[in-house]
Design a protein around this motif. Structure first.
Motif, PDB file in Angstrom:
ATOM      1  N   GLY A 132       1.351  11.472  11.230  1.00 14.71           N
ATOM      2  CA  GLY A 132       1.309  10.092  10.722  1.00 14.71           C
ATOM      3  C   GLY A 132       0.299   9.836   9.618  1.00 14.71           C
ATOM      4  N   HIS A 133      -0.458  10.888   9.211  1.00 13.67           N
ATOM      5  CA  HIS A 133      -1.471  10.665   8.185  1.00 13.67           C
ATOM      6  C   HIS A 133      -0.852  10.314   6.838  1.00 13.67           C
ATOM      7  N   LEU A 134       0.303  10.918   6.538  1.00 12.48           N
ATOM      8  CA  LEU A 134       0.907  10.675   5.235  1.00 12.48           C
ATOM      9  C   LEU A 134       1.287   9.203   5.095  1.00 12.48           C
ATOM     10  N   GLU A 135       1.970   8.668   6.100  1.00 14.88           N
ATOM     11  CA  GLU A 135       2.416   7.278   5.960  1.00 14.88           C
ATOM     12  C   GLU A 135       1.214   6.333   5.930  1.00 14.88           C
ATOM     13  N   ARG A 136       0.175   6.646   6.707  1.00 17.91           N
ATOM     14  CA  ARG A 136      -1.028   5.809   6.667  1.00 17.91           C
ATOM     15  C   ARG A 136      -1.675   5.873   5.274  1.00 17.91           C
ATOM     16  N   HIS A 137      -1.779   7.095   4.741  1.00 19.78           N
ATOM     17  CA  HIS A 137      -2.376   7.253   3.409  1.00 19.78           C
ATOM     18  C   HIS A 137      -1.550   6.493   2.369  1.00 19.78           C
ATOM     19  N   LEU A 138      -0.230   6.592   2.492  1.00 25.37           N
ATOM     20  CA  LEU A 138       0.639   5.894   1.543  1.00 25.37           C
ATOM     21  C   LEU A 138       0.449   4.383   1.622  1.00 25.37           C
ATOM     22  N   ARG A 139       0.339   3.857   2.856  1.00 22.55           N
ATOM     23  CA  ARG A 139       0.140   2.412   2.989  1.00 22.55           C
ATOM     24  C   ARG A 139      -1.154   2.003   2.312  1.00 22.55           C
ATOM     25  N   ARG A 140      -2.208   2.772   2.542  1.00 24.44           N
ATOM     26  CA  ARG A 140      -3.505   2.442   1.928  1.00 24.44           C
ATOM     27  C   ARG A 140      -3.404   2.499   0.406  1.00 24.44           C
ATOM     28  N   MET A 141      -2.780   3.563  -0.105  1.00 22.38           N
ATOM     29  CA  MET A 141      -2.697   3.721  -1.551  1.00 22.38           C
ATOM     30  C   MET A 141      -1.833   2.640  -2.177  1.00 22.38           C
ATOM     31  N   ARG A 142      -0.782   2.242  -1.454  1.00 23.95           N
ATOM     32  CA  ARG A 142       0.090   1.225  -2.027  1.00 23.95           C
ATOM     33  C   ARG A 142      -0.685  -0.072  -2.234  1.00 23.95           C
ATOM     34  N   THR A 143      -1.488  -0.437  -1.228  1.00 26.11           N
ATOM     35  CA  THR A 143      -2.295  -1.657  -1.357  1.00 26.11           C
ATOM     36  C   THR A 143      -3.297  -1.518  -2.501  1.00 26.11           C
ATOM     37  N   LEU A 144      -3.946  -0.346  -2.550  1.00 20.32           N
ATOM     38  CA  LEU A 144      -4.947  -0.108  -3.586  1.00 20.32           C
ATOM     39  C   LEU A 144      -4.327  -0.139  -4.982  1.00 20.32           C
ATOM     40  N   ILE A 178      -5.791  -4.864   6.353  1.00 16.24           N
ATOM     41  CA  ILE A 178      -5.773  -5.444   4.995  1.00 16.24           C
ATOM     42  C   ILE A 178      -5.584  -4.331   3.962  1.00 16.24           C
ATOM     43  N   SER A 179      -6.329  -3.217   4.166  1.00 21.25           N
ATOM     44  CA  SER A 179      -6.251  -2.140   3.176  1.00 21.25           C
ATOM     45  C   SER A 179      -4.866  -1.501   3.160  1.00 21.25           C
ATOM     46  N   GLU A 180      -4.151  -1.579   4.282  1.00 22.04           N
ATOM     47  CA  GLU A 180      -2.814  -0.987   4.320  1.00 22.04           C
ATOM     48  C   GLU A 180      -1.715  -1.993   4.008  1.00 22.04           C
ATOM     49  N   GLY A 181      -2.095  -3.231   3.765  1.00 22.83           N
ATOM     50  CA  GLY A 181      -1.095  -4.194   3.311  1.00 22.83           C
ATOM     51  C   GLY A 181      -0.370  -4.961   4.403  1.00 22.83           C
ATOM     52  N   TYR A 182      -0.920  -4.987   5.653  1.00 24.00           N
ATOM     53  CA  TYR A 182      -0.297  -5.800   6.704  1.00 24.00           C
ATOM     54  C   TYR A 182      -0.849  -7.215   6.700  1.00 24.00           C
ATOM     55  N   LEU A 183      -2.152  -7.329   6.437  1.00 23.11           N
ATOM     56  CA  LEU A 183      -2.798  -8.640   6.428  1.00 23.11           C
ATOM     57  C   LEU A 183      -3.326  -8.921   5.029  1.00 23.11           C
TER      58      LEU A 183
END
Lengths: 496, 496
Positions: free
Chosen positions: A387-399, B63-68
């Protein structure tokens, strides 16, 4: 025999290591000659004032490396043929006439293949990147945000539990099977790609996929249709293999499929597209056009190469499914990469090929370099599976979304109507059309003098090149740098 | 608002992680809807009986992952566009006629290039290896003797001190410059190769070097001379590129250069040789023949490809310098690999090209896969520079020498005059000619039934194939296994 050896009890290196070094030096310097007996471990330990274990350890090391040998009943001796000699080639008397040969050195003709010849031109494969304090590089993720410690931990896990098997050749050229299985699941969820692990070939980044595809499919003289403007690495691979290029224009709905279809007399064998986020314009190929393109390929039996290089980053709407997943026939080769979502130096990408082509591509991969390194494939598999890839992707997408918004707002605020923004809804770069009374080279040069790097899109055009388009990558830049960079660019815009 | 969340103080996962998971689930399940406000961190901390920091940490992650998202003055809310949606493609109605397309699936013709077509045959690229308890695999080092802990330590060092630079694309396709410099020194000392770092291209194992050389030099219809018998990976690369093959016999002094020179009318463009330890016969190309070969290449302007795959292992005499170092003109491309002296899965090899060809090969490498992974190149550079490589080589040479002697003695003892041994003075394998009244396939099959794997040399012949030659790799086998393996082979020999 008394040996001139001094050991330092306080030194960093352990005593047995110091003794090993000293003995090896004595042997190599000829002070202990081949065939000569060395003192017994008991005698040497006594004379040096160290434990006998210390001496035995050094002797064992020297024996295992071929400096000493033991014969039953005759103690330990220096070997006749020393390992250093076996490492150094014997000196040789030259018999060729050196003088004549030397003069000939410069005139020997380069007899290259047509492929080799095509590489001798001066055209670059990618835009030149001078280092500048602020650089809007495209295709570069936020490398300082990569979870390197986590990656290192996974890497160590494999090196710790590794056995000889992991260090050996892989048992197939297609890639590590568990990675291919995990990947098939991931791209089916995230991109609606429709495939089995058997259809996946792991390659060293997407460039290798493009190179293999070109070699396996393109014969000198075949026509390849591609987006204009488009990605240079693909174009150069086609050109080197002798393809005729058919540039097809791109608008805000992506490749103009109707123009492609109008060239019915030419009949391209392959069409290369970047439908998720066209490179460099950033256009997304619309759903109706996707179906049109698939219908055209079905009809003409052309193969579609779908290069999905940064589709993971979408900011305002759900992604459109990959062409590969929409196709009903074997008409699409899908190419993906981890260079953008993890890091470029990893050199891992993949291709999904129609089932009847699997064997040929696996063999082409074998001929190219036998296999992609295995450890990285194992680590990557864990990274996805846990699950690290999807978590990393979520973080990067927000960033990246924040950085993108900062860039868009700064461009609008500082440049107003002098700048038109394209392709900002996805990916890691956008394209800006800048109204300014100078050529694109002059603008890039002026920006460089302000400490800002950016790339003109002109290089990406095969024909009808525009000279007012620039590619701005934002994923790897902090918001502060983005704002400062745009402020500096705006200064040039205002002055011209 | 009361949220249905239960946290376990004794669980493995920290509280903020549990809270993050629980909140994410609530959002994804639609229990917390887009736009909805979540409790303040103070209120939630109070109601759950955890510290406010715990809540803040989970909120920050979400927040960093874009949920909140937080808006000033209006607290923290659930985002309108959720990251999970941005990961999943939108569902699409099919408009192509699925039924017709499905039936067409099987009949779409494979339109391959001549290169692609050449890969569709059934000939293998390497001998088939069934797993057997004792396997005389060739080209396999003693992987369990590799200093893996040391390697891991060097690897960690780079991952610890790494910066974003290391994760990015390399600044050139030729390979990590410090490695090329270290390597130039090493091969000049150990192989008398005469080169600058500029002439070295780092590749993914020697197969990639052979593939690049073939592409850059060979045009369809060009003649390539090669050893008969010879290495299959090279032959297949030449064939795929459309070369005409000119097999040249091999005797106990290596390639029969006079036979090559006799073919003056054919004029091969390239000659491929393995002079240090001919594959598979193990012959060493004699010094007079080296000079003859160089003179011939000088005269005909042919290029020599020198594949030096296992020259590091010499047992009885000092190595003869590489052809590359003896040549006065730009007539040799030298190919080396770390697959045999370190481990195959590393996928690092190198080629030394004549200076005028450097740019073309660097560009061919870029087109092939842009670069070889950097971290491995850094580690390898330390491994050589800090003396570990030469130490490892000394240890392996002693070890392989013992295994080699065991194999030779066991063959002589158990099989006597029924076996002739060739090419045992160097490398990691030898060749055995076995007098037995059965075909080579039958012998390999009989051996397999005894739990012993070995390979017939027949596959390596282009013509005049012998059927009594077998390749026995010994580097990766313990002395006990070698003895037991030969004992079992001898049983078959005696019975036939």
């Amino acid at each position: 025999m008394e040996l001139a050896i001094t050991l330092h009890h306080q030194a960093n290196a352990p005593l047995h290591r110091q003794l090993y070094d000293a003995l090896r030096q004595l042997i190599l310097a000829g002070r202990l000659t081949p065939g000569e007996r060395v003192p017994s471990s008991r005698a040497l330990a006594l004379s040096l004032g160290v434990s006998r274990t210390t001496v035995t350890q050094s002797y064992d090391q020297l024996i295992s490396e071929g400096y000493l040998q033991t014969a039953i009943g005759s103690g330990t001796k220096v070997c006749h043929q020393l390992p250093e000699e076996l490492l150094r080639p014997a000196p040789v008397k030259r018999t060729l006439k050196t003088a004549t040969a030397k003069t000939r050195r410069q005139v020997r003709p380069l007899r290259l293949s047509a492929y080799g010849n095509s590489l001798t031109d001066v055209e670059p494969f990618e835009p030149h990147e001078t280092e500048t304090p602020i650089h809007f590089k495209s295709g570069r993720p936020a490398l300082d945000e990569f979870p390197l410690r986590l990656w290192r931990r996974l890497l160590l896990r494999h090196y710790r539990t590794s056995n000889a098997r992991m260090l050996d050749y892989a048992d197939n050229a297609q890639g590590y099977r568990p990675l291919r299985e995990t990947l098939a699941g991931y791209i089916s969820r995230s991109r609606a790609v429709n495939c089995e692990a058997e259809q996946i070939i792991i390659v060293n980044g997407s460039q290798q996929a493009l190179d293999l595809i070109t070699q396996v499919l393109i014969e000198r003289g075949d026509t390849v249709a591609l987006e204009n403007p488009g990605y240079l690495g693909a174009r150069r691979a086609f050109l080197a293999q002798g393809a005729k290029l058919l540039p097809i224009p791109v608008d805000d709905a992506g490749l103009a499929v109707e123009t492609l279809a109008a060239h019915s007399s030419i009949n391209p064998k392959v069409v290369y597209v970047t439908p998720s986020h066209q490179f460099p314009t950033g256009a997304v190929l619309s759903l109706p056009r996707r179906f049109e393109l698939l219908k055209w390929a079905e009809h003409t039996e052309a193969l579609i190469i779908e290069d999905d290089y940064d589709s993971e980053f979408r900011y305002s709407s759900r992604p459109i499914p990959a062409l590969q997943g929409l196709a009903d026939s074997h008409s699409v080769i899908y190419v993906g990469t981890f260079s953008k979502i993890l890091f470029p130096a990893l050199r891992v990408g993949y291709m999904v090929v129609p089932e009847p082509l699997t064997r040929v591509f696996a063999r082409a991969k074998w001929l190219a370099d036998r296999q992609t390194p295995i450890v990285e494939q194992r680590v990557l598999r864990d990274f996805i599976k846990e699950g690290h890839l999807e978590r990393h992707l979520r973080r990067m997408r927000t960033l990246y979304d924040r950085r993108r918004q900062t860039l868009v707002r700064a461009l609008q605020y500082h440049c107003g109507e002098r700048v038109e923004i394209l392709g900002e809804n996805a990916g890691m770069h956008l394209m800006a059309r800048v109204q300014v009374k100078m050529s694109d080279e002059e603008f890039v040069q002026a920006a460089r003098q302000e400490g800002v790097g950016l790339v003109s899109a002109r290089l990406y055009y095969l024909k009808n090149a525009r000279r007012d388009e620039f590619v701005l990558g934002y994923a790897g830049l902090s918001e502060r740098k983005i704002q400062e960079g745009v402020r500096r660019l705006a200064k040039i815009v205002k002055e011209h």
